[in-house]
Write an enzyme that holds these catalytic residues in place. Structure first.
Site, mmCIF file in Angstrom:
data_model
loop_
_atom_site.group_PDB
_atom_site.id
_atom_site.type_symbol
_atom_site.label_atom_id
_atom_site.label_comp_id
_atom_site.label_asym_id
_atom_site.label_seq_id
_atom_site.Cartn_x
_atom_site.Cartn_y
_atom_site.Cartn_z
ATOM 1 N N ASP A 1 0.826 -1.212 0.000
ATOM 2 C CA ASP A 1 0.000 0.000 0.000
ATOM 3 C C ASP A 1 0.862 1.265 0.000
ATOM 4 O O ASP A 1 1.965 1.273 0.555
ATOM 5 C CB ASP A 1 -0.899 -0.035 1.252
ATOM 6 N N ASN B 1 -10.533 -3.076 -6.645
ATOM 7 C CA ASN B 1 -9.662 -2.135 -7.371
ATOM 8 C C ASN B 1 -10.149 -1.817 -8.790
ATOM 9 O O ASN B 1 -9.652 -0.888 -9.423
ATOM 10 C CB ASN B 1 -8.214 -2.626 -7.419
#
Ligand code: FPP
Length: 243
Positions: free
Chosen positions: A23, A71
């Protein structure tokens, strides 16, 4: 147990399976005035280096979260950039399974992916299936809940075929129908970038995992951060529900 300079914890205190939520790529790029895709590109380079570092450190399985079922909500250009990084990585993978005897698996539903990417993934999985060195899992179009739904469907199918009786469904049979079947559960899950949540990653498998959250963006993550996370893990007292 205190960290000794550049060393690692004694072998018996090292994690065998490390999960990584990669991340902070977008924030890293933004900080330098670059497009988000530049953060993913650097993130993919860091992933390759960290896999090598894990292997050198004796970590047996690494699972990296590259693209979640959520996503797809990102702009198309960003989704395409991530898929292109995967494609380019797969085309350069020869060394990993020839010289390092590594096995690669993709966790997630490949159905909606571009046919060429899907073929590349399936070829690498098949070519490396008998390798006995380090195992690398890349989660693509992966969600922990979707993985459990899939396992339930596979088991229901076996029950309706008469291959399995409902009363014989155990934790082991569920685990055997996950993408990670046959692998040990993750001991350690590392999430850089300051966020402290699981985000639908390895929902079943992380039941007893130790979490280490780190204040570094994934593109800046390096071997020292990995060693630091391993030391943090080694200091934890894992009881698995016991005392
Ligand atoms: C999360 O950061 C990262 C992703 C959604 C993509 C990760 C993908 C890669 C590192 C490339 C994969 C390629 C290979 C070869 C494994 P973010 O974009 O959510 O960051 P932010 O929270 O700062 O916006």
């Amino acid at each position: 147990m205190e960290q000794q300079g550049n060393t690692l914890p004694p072998r018996e205190f090292m994690p065998k399976h490390v999960g990584i939520i990669m991340d902070g790529n977008g924030r890293w790029a933004q900080k330098q005035g670059l497009p988000r895709s530049a953060g993913h590109k650097k993130g993919a380079e860091v992933f390759e280096q960290i896999v090598k570092d894990c292997r050198e450190m004796g970590i047996e399985v690494v699972t990296a979260y590259a693209f979640s079922t959520e996503n797809w909500k990102r702009p198309k250009a960003e989704v395409d950039a991530i898929m292109e990084l995967l494609r380019s990585y797969l085309k350069r993978l020869d060394k990993f399974h020839r010289e390092e005897n590594g096995r690669l698996r993709f966790l997630g539903d490949k159905t909606p992916l571009a046919p060429d990417l899907r073929q590349l993934m399936e070829k690498v999985e098949a070519d490396s299936a008998d390798n006995t060195g380090m195992e690398v899992n890349i989660a693509v179009n992966y969600g922990g809940r979707a993985e459990l739904v899939r396992a339930a469907q596979l088991l229901a199918q076996k029950v309706s075929n008469g291959e399995l009786s409902a009363k014989d469904i155990t934790e082991q049979t569920v685990a055997d129908h996950l993408y990670t079947c046959g692998q040990p559960d993750p001991d350690l899950i590392i999430r850089p970038s300051g966020e402290e949540r699981l985000s639908n990653f390895l929902v079943w498998q992380s039941a007893y995992a130790e979490f280490v959250f780190m204040d570094v963006l994934w593109p800046d993550f390096n071997r020292e951060h990995l060693a630091q996370a391993c030391w943090e893990y080694a200091r934890r007292n894992r009881r698995f529900g016991g005392v």
